[in-house]
Motif scaffolding. Structure first.
Motif, PDB file in Angstrom:
ATOM      1  N   SER A 125      33.847  77.086  32.837  1.00  0.00           N
ATOM      2  CA  SER A 125      32.466  77.471  33.103  1.00  0.00           C
ATOM      3  C   SER A 125      31.546  76.311  32.729  1.00  0.00           C
ATOM      4  CB  SER A 125      32.089  78.714  32.285  1.00  0.00           C
ATOM      5  OG  SER A 125      32.073  78.405  30.893  1.00  0.00           O
ATOM      6  N   LYS A 126      30.300  76.435  33.089  1.00  0.00           N
ATOM      7  CA  LYS A 126      29.322  75.424  32.694  1.00  0.00           C
ATOM      8  C   LYS A 126      29.260  75.315  31.168  1.00  0.00           C
ATOM      9  CE  LYS A 126      26.119  75.601  36.642  1.00  0.00           C
ATOM     10  NZ  LYS A 126      24.722  75.884  37.023  1.00  0.00           N
ATOM     11  N   ASN A 127      29.286  76.463  30.497  1.00  0.00           N
ATOM     12  CA  ASN A 127      29.233  76.460  29.042  1.00  0.00           C
ATOM     13  C   ASN A 127      30.432  75.727  28.440  1.00  0.00           C
ATOM     14  OD1 ASN A 127      26.796  77.798  28.755  1.00  0.00           O
ATOM     15  ND2 ASN A 127      27.719  79.830  28.617  1.00  0.00           N
ATOM     16  N   ASP A 128      31.608  75.927  29.047  1.00  0.00           N
ATOM     17  CA  ASP A 128      32.811  75.228  28.576  1.00  0.00           C
ATOM     18  C   ASP A 128      32.616  73.718  28.639  1.00  0.00           C
ATOM     19  OD1 ASP A 128      34.169  77.631  28.189  1.00  0.00           O
ATOM     20  OD2 ASP A 128      35.085  77.592  30.181  1.00  0.00           O
ATOM     21  N   LEU A 129      32.120  73.238  29.765  1.00  0.00           N
ATOM     22  CA  LEU A 129      31.963  71.799  29.964  1.00  0.00           C
ATOM     23  C   LEU A 129      30.925  71.213  29.013  1.00  0.00           C
ATOM     24  CD1 LEU A 129      32.100  71.716  33.863  1.00  0.00           C
ATOM     25  CD2 LEU A 129      33.862  70.910  32.301  1.00  0.00           C
ATOM     26  N   LYS A 130      29.833  71.939  28.830  1.00  0.00           N
ATOM     27  CA  LYS A 130      28.793  71.456  27.908  1.00  0.00           C
ATOM     28  C   LYS A 130      29.305  71.410  26.477  1.00  0.00           C
ATOM     29  CE  LYS A 130      25.668  74.428  29.470  1.00  0.00           C
ATOM     30  NZ  LYS A 130      24.377  75.154  29.589  1.00  0.00           N
ATOM     31  N   LYS A 131      30.091  72.422  26.104  1.00  0.00           N
ATOM     32  CA  LYS A 131      30.632  72.455  24.736  1.00  0.00           C
ATOM     33  C   LYS A 131      31.655  71.336  24.523  1.00  0.00           C
ATOM     34  CE  LYS A 131      31.050  74.452  20.659  1.00  0.00           C
ATOM     35  NZ  LYS A 131      32.022  73.577  19.995  1.00  0.00           N
ATOM     36  N   MET A 132      32.502  71.082  25.510  1.00  0.00           N
ATOM     37  CA  MET A 132      33.467  69.989  25.398  1.00  0.00           C
ATOM     38  C   MET A 132      32.756  68.651  25.240  1.00  0.00           C
ATOM     39  SD  MET A 132      36.330  70.893  28.255  1.00  0.00           S
ATOM     40  CE  MET A 132      36.938  72.561  28.443  1.00  0.00           C
ATOM     41  N   TYR A 133      31.700  68.465  26.029  1.00  0.00           N
ATOM     42  CA  TYR A 133      30.936  67.227  25.941  1.00  0.00           C
ATOM     43  C   TYR A 133      30.314  67.085  24.554  1.00  0.00           C
ATOM     44  CZ  TYR A 133      27.390  63.688  26.919  1.00  0.00           C
ATOM     45  OH  TYR A 133      26.613  62.550  26.869  1.00  0.00           O
ATOM     46  N   LEU A 134      29.678  68.143  24.068  1.00  0.00           N
ATOM     47  CA  LEU A 134      29.047  68.110  22.747  1.00  0.00           C
ATOM     48  C   LEU A 134      30.074  67.854  21.651  1.00  0.00           C
ATOM     49  CD1 LEU A 134      26.496  68.476  21.018  1.00  0.00           C
ATOM     50  CD2 LEU A 134      26.973  70.939  20.979  1.00  0.00           C
ATOM     51  N   ASP A 135      31.233  68.487  21.763  1.00  0.00           N
ATOM     52  CA  ASP A 135      32.288  68.296  20.763  1.00  0.00           C
ATOM     53  C   ASP A 135      32.724  66.831  20.694  1.00  0.00           C
ATOM     54  OD1 ASP A 135      32.345  70.946  20.017  1.00  0.00           O
ATOM     55  OD2 ASP A 135      34.051  71.476  21.282  1.00  0.00           O
ATOM     56  N   MET A 136      32.965  66.232  21.853  1.00  0.00           N
ATOM     57  CA  MET A 136      33.434  64.836  21.862  1.00  0.00           C
ATOM     58  C   MET A 136      32.367  63.874  21.349  1.00  0.00           C
ATOM     59  SD  MET A 136      35.960  64.269  25.123  1.00  0.00           S
ATOM     60  CE  MET A 136      34.803  64.687  26.418  1.00  0.00           C
ATOM     61  N   VAL A 137      31.116  64.121  21.738  1.00  0.00           N
ATOM     62  CA  VAL A 137      30.033  63.259  21.267  1.00  0.00           C
ATOM     63  C   VAL A 137      29.873  63.383  19.750  1.00  0.00           C
ATOM     64  CG1 VAL A 137      27.530  62.873  21.346  1.00  0.00           C
ATOM     65  CG2 VAL A 137      28.788  63.246  23.460  1.00  0.00           C
ATOM     66  N   THR A 138      30.018  64.598  19.229  1.00  0.00           N
ATOM     67  CA  THR A 138      29.890  64.807  17.782  1.00  0.00           C
ATOM     68  C   THR A 138      31.005  64.109  17.026  1.00  0.00           C
ATOM     69  OG1 THR A 138      28.846  66.969  18.193  1.00  0.00           O
ATOM     70  CG2 THR A 138      29.661  66.550  15.969  1.00  0.00           C
ATOM     71  N   ILE A 139      32.234  64.222  17.535  1.00  0.00           N
ATOM     72  CA  ILE A 139      33.362  63.532  16.889  1.00  0.00           C
ATOM     73  C   ILE A 139      33.101  62.027  16.856  1.00  0.00           C
ATOM     74  CG2 ILE A 139      35.806  62.921  17.071  1.00  0.00           C
ATOM     75  CD1 ILE A 139      36.284  65.681  18.335  1.00  0.00           C
ATOM     76  N   ARG A 140      32.665  61.472  17.993  1.00  0.00           N
ATOM     77  CA  ARG A 140      32.459  60.022  18.043  1.00  0.00           C
ATOM     78  C   ARG A 140      31.343  59.586  17.101  1.00  0.00           C
ATOM     79  NH1 ARG A 140      32.866  56.636  23.455  1.00  0.00           N
ATOM     80  NH2 ARG A 140      34.950  57.536  23.163  1.00  0.00           N
ATOM     81  N   ARG A 141      30.266  60.327  17.057  1.00  0.00           N
ATOM     82  CA  ARG A 141      29.160  59.955  16.164  1.00  0.00           C
ATOM     83  C   ARG A 141      29.596  60.050  14.704  1.00  0.00           C
ATOM     84  NH1 ARG A 141      24.531  58.403  17.662  1.00  0.00           N
ATOM     85  NH2 ARG A 141      23.766  58.698  19.792  1.00  0.00           N
ATOM     86  N   MET A 142      30.403  61.045  14.398  1.00  0.00           N
ATOM     87  CA  MET A 142      30.909  61.175  13.030  1.00  0.00           C
ATOM     88  C   MET A 142      31.799  59.991  12.671  1.00  0.00           C
ATOM     89  SD  MET A 142      33.191  64.249  11.379  1.00  0.00           S
ATOM     90  CE  MET A 142      34.623  63.860  12.391  1.00  0.00           C
ATOM     91  N   GLU A 143      32.668  59.582  13.594  1.00  0.00           N
ATOM     92  CA  GLU A 143      33.548  58.453  13.334  1.00  0.00           C
ATOM     93  C   GLU A 143      32.750  57.147  13.227  1.00  0.00           C
ATOM     94  OE1 GLU A 143      36.179  59.661  12.194  1.00  0.00           O
ATOM     95  OE2 GLU A 143      37.792  59.402  13.658  1.00  0.00           O
ATOM     96  N   MET A 144      31.714  57.003  14.041  1.00  0.00           N
ATOM     97  CA  MET A 144      30.863  55.823  13.954  1.00  0.00           C
ATOM     98  C   MET A 144      30.124  55.786  12.617  1.00  0.00           C
ATOM     99  SD  MET A 144      29.411  55.807  17.879  1.00  0.00           S
ATOM    100  CE  MET A 144      28.113  54.627  17.552  1.00  0.00           C
ATOM    101  N   ALA A 145      29.726  56.957  12.124  1.00  0.00           N
ATOM    102  CA  ALA A 145      29.078  57.025  10.809  1.00  0.00           C
ATOM    103  C   ALA A 145      30.057  56.603   9.721  1.00  0.00           C
ATOM    104  CB  ALA A 145      28.562  58.434  10.553  1.00  0.00           C
ATOM    105  N   ALA A 146      31.316  57.048   9.842  1.00  0.00           N
ATOM    106  CA  ALA A 146      32.345  56.661   8.872  1.00  0.00           C
ATOM    107  C   ALA A 146      32.592  55.158   8.921  1.00  0.00           C
ATOM    108  CB  ALA A 146      33.638  57.427   9.145  1.00  0.00           C
ATOM    109  N   ASP A 147      32.611  54.608  10.123  1.00  0.00           N
ATOM    110  CA  ASP A 147      32.773  53.158  10.299  1.00  0.00           C
ATOM    111  C   ASP A 147      31.679  52.406   9.547  1.00  0.00           C
ATOM    112  OD1 ASP A 147      32.000  50.584  11.836  1.00  0.00           O
ATOM    113  OD2 ASP A 147      33.995  51.002  12.631  1.00  0.00           O
ATOM    114  N   LYS A 148      30.436  52.845   9.710  1.00  0.00           N
ATOM    115  CA  LYS A 148      29.289  52.197   9.061  1.00  0.00           C
ATOM    116  C   LYS A 148      29.387  52.311   7.535  1.00  0.00           C
ATOM    117  CE  LYS A 148      24.202  52.322   9.097  1.00  0.00           C
ATOM    118  NZ  LYS A 148      23.937  52.810   7.728  1.00  0.00           N
TER     119      LYS A 148
END
Length: 413
Positions: free
Chosen positions: A77-100
């Motif tokens: 569904s649209k909600n599924d796709l939006k949630k998957m996108y948000l999940d991946m972006v959140t993981i990446r931002r968290m990992e980038m924060a850890a990198d910093k």
């Protein structure tokens, strides 16, 4: 003389050619790592956010071994796709924060980031239930977040704070929450433990599975094959999932493994190779694997073909055994987040402004929780804190010896 001639002939023949099967040079279809290879009819996308529609994955999303693989038609569904996108972006931002934070020397010790591999953790979680189980190696932050941990608890753990997910005592490699058993530092050791968790599900008559993840670098460990054997003997509901990010600790897969088709390594266990850069392919494959293993069929071996942008750990620049051009090519052409973003816009799921809003939402969440984690207190420097959590609370012995008699800690006091 004859013996010398025979010996010379043997030495002149390449060793691998001596044992190559007759069809070894036939063309093999390789699973793609294209993150934007799926297709959908834009006119068939419903207006409702929660209504399902069909997405057609690339025919090269899967390759199976001794089994019929999953369908390439995914219902989302649209909600599924939006949630998957948000999940991946959140993981990446968290990992980038850890990198910093690591580069600022606020995080010490080992730190293994999964930047580039977000589709595996996010796609898998969208296929599992909270009662299923996941256990993995030390590249574990994204899985912990998907299984229910908070950014604050993960970053707090990396910083060694009292409010960390393991009270600041586990660090990068040891994170646990409901349905998630770490983060394990010993290479490959989580695989037999995962088989044991799967056995518990069968013993308790629960219709749940366990995903026991490991990297291509751990794939040659003997305990992995021992776990395969036991799981097949007892038809344990467990998915042995190899995250093949192409490189172990500074070593390309083909330099360390005689067979790099990791999904075929179960031999007597069916296997499935998956495009690990496409979150929809991961979701479909994981849902199919869950159904297969919980239906009494026994174990399954999976291989997620993925890629890490950084080095093996923060102490590894990641450029001595591969080129910068290779990393840049993967970032620019096969990124899992950009691949899903392209499809969301192409199918008219949301506008680019809506996606920017999701990016902003992830940034605000991560920034807020990282700040709170940095401000959280360190554990108190007391014997009580030191000896906590060695035993399950309530099961402690009367005392535990320290280095000297004076350092003996009495739990009942």
């Amino acid at each position: 003389m004859l013996a010398r001639s025979v010996k010379a002939a043997r030495l002149a023949t390449p060793l691998r050619a001596c044992y190559a099967p007759a069809n070894s040079f036939s063309l093999r279809r390789n699973v793609t790592t294209d993150a934007a290879s799926s297709h959908a009819d834009k006119d068939a996308v419903p207006a409702e956010d929660d209504k399902k529609f069909t997405v057609n994955l690339s025919p090269e999303s899967f390759e199976s071994y001794k089994i019929e693989g999953p369908s390439t038609e995914v219902e989302v569904s649209k909600n599924d796709l939006k949630k998957m996108y948000l999940d991946m972006v959140t993981i990446r931002r968290m990992e980038m924060a850890a990198d910093k934070l690591y580069k600022e020397k606020k995080i010490r010790g080992f730190c293994h980031l999964s930047t580039g591999q977000e589709a595996v953790a996010a796609g898998m979680e969208h296929a599992l239930t909270p009662e299923d189980h996941v256990i993995t190696a030390y590249r574990c932050h994204g899985f912990a977040l998907m299984r229910g941990a908070t950014v604050k608890s993960i970053i707090g753990e990396l910083l060694g704070r009292r409010e960390g997910i393991a009270y600041g005592k586990g660090g990068s490699m040891h994170m646990f929450c409901k349905g998630f058993y770490g983060g394990n530092g010993i290479v490959g050791a989580q695989v037999p433990v995962g088989a044991g968790i799967g056995f518990a599900m069968k013993y308790l008559n629960k219709k749940n599975t366990t995903f026991a993840l490991y990297g291509d670098g751990a794939s040659n460990q003997g305990q992995v094959f021992e776990a395969y054997n036991m799981a097949k003997l007892w038809d344990i509901p467990v998915v042995f999932a190899c995250e093949n990010n192409k490189y172990g600790m500074g070593t390309a897969a083909n330099r360390s493994s005689a067979l790099t088709q990791y999904y075929q390594r179960g031999q007597y266990i069916p296997g499935l190779k998956v495009n690990g850069m496409d979150v929809l392919a991961v979701k479909q494959a994981s849902a199919w694997a869950r159904e297969y293993t919980t239906s009494g069929n026994g174990p399954l071996v999976m291989e997620f073909v993925t890629y890490r942008y950084g080095g093996h750990s923060m102490s590894d620049p990641g450029t001595t055994y591969r080129t910068r051009e290779e990393v840049q090519r993967m970032r620019s052409t096969q990124d899992p987040i950009q691949g899903l973003k392209q499809k969301i816009l192409e199918w008219g799921i949301v506008s680019e402004e809506d996606l920017k809003s999701l990016d902003k939402q992830a940034k605000q969440l991560v920034d807020k929780e990282v700040k709170e984690a940095e401000e959280a207190p360190f554990p108190e420097n007391t014997p009580k804190i030191l000896f906590e959590d060695i035993y399950v609370r309530g099961s402690e012995p009367d005392f535990m010896k320290g280095r000297t008699l004076e350092e003996t800690h009495y739990y009942r006091e």
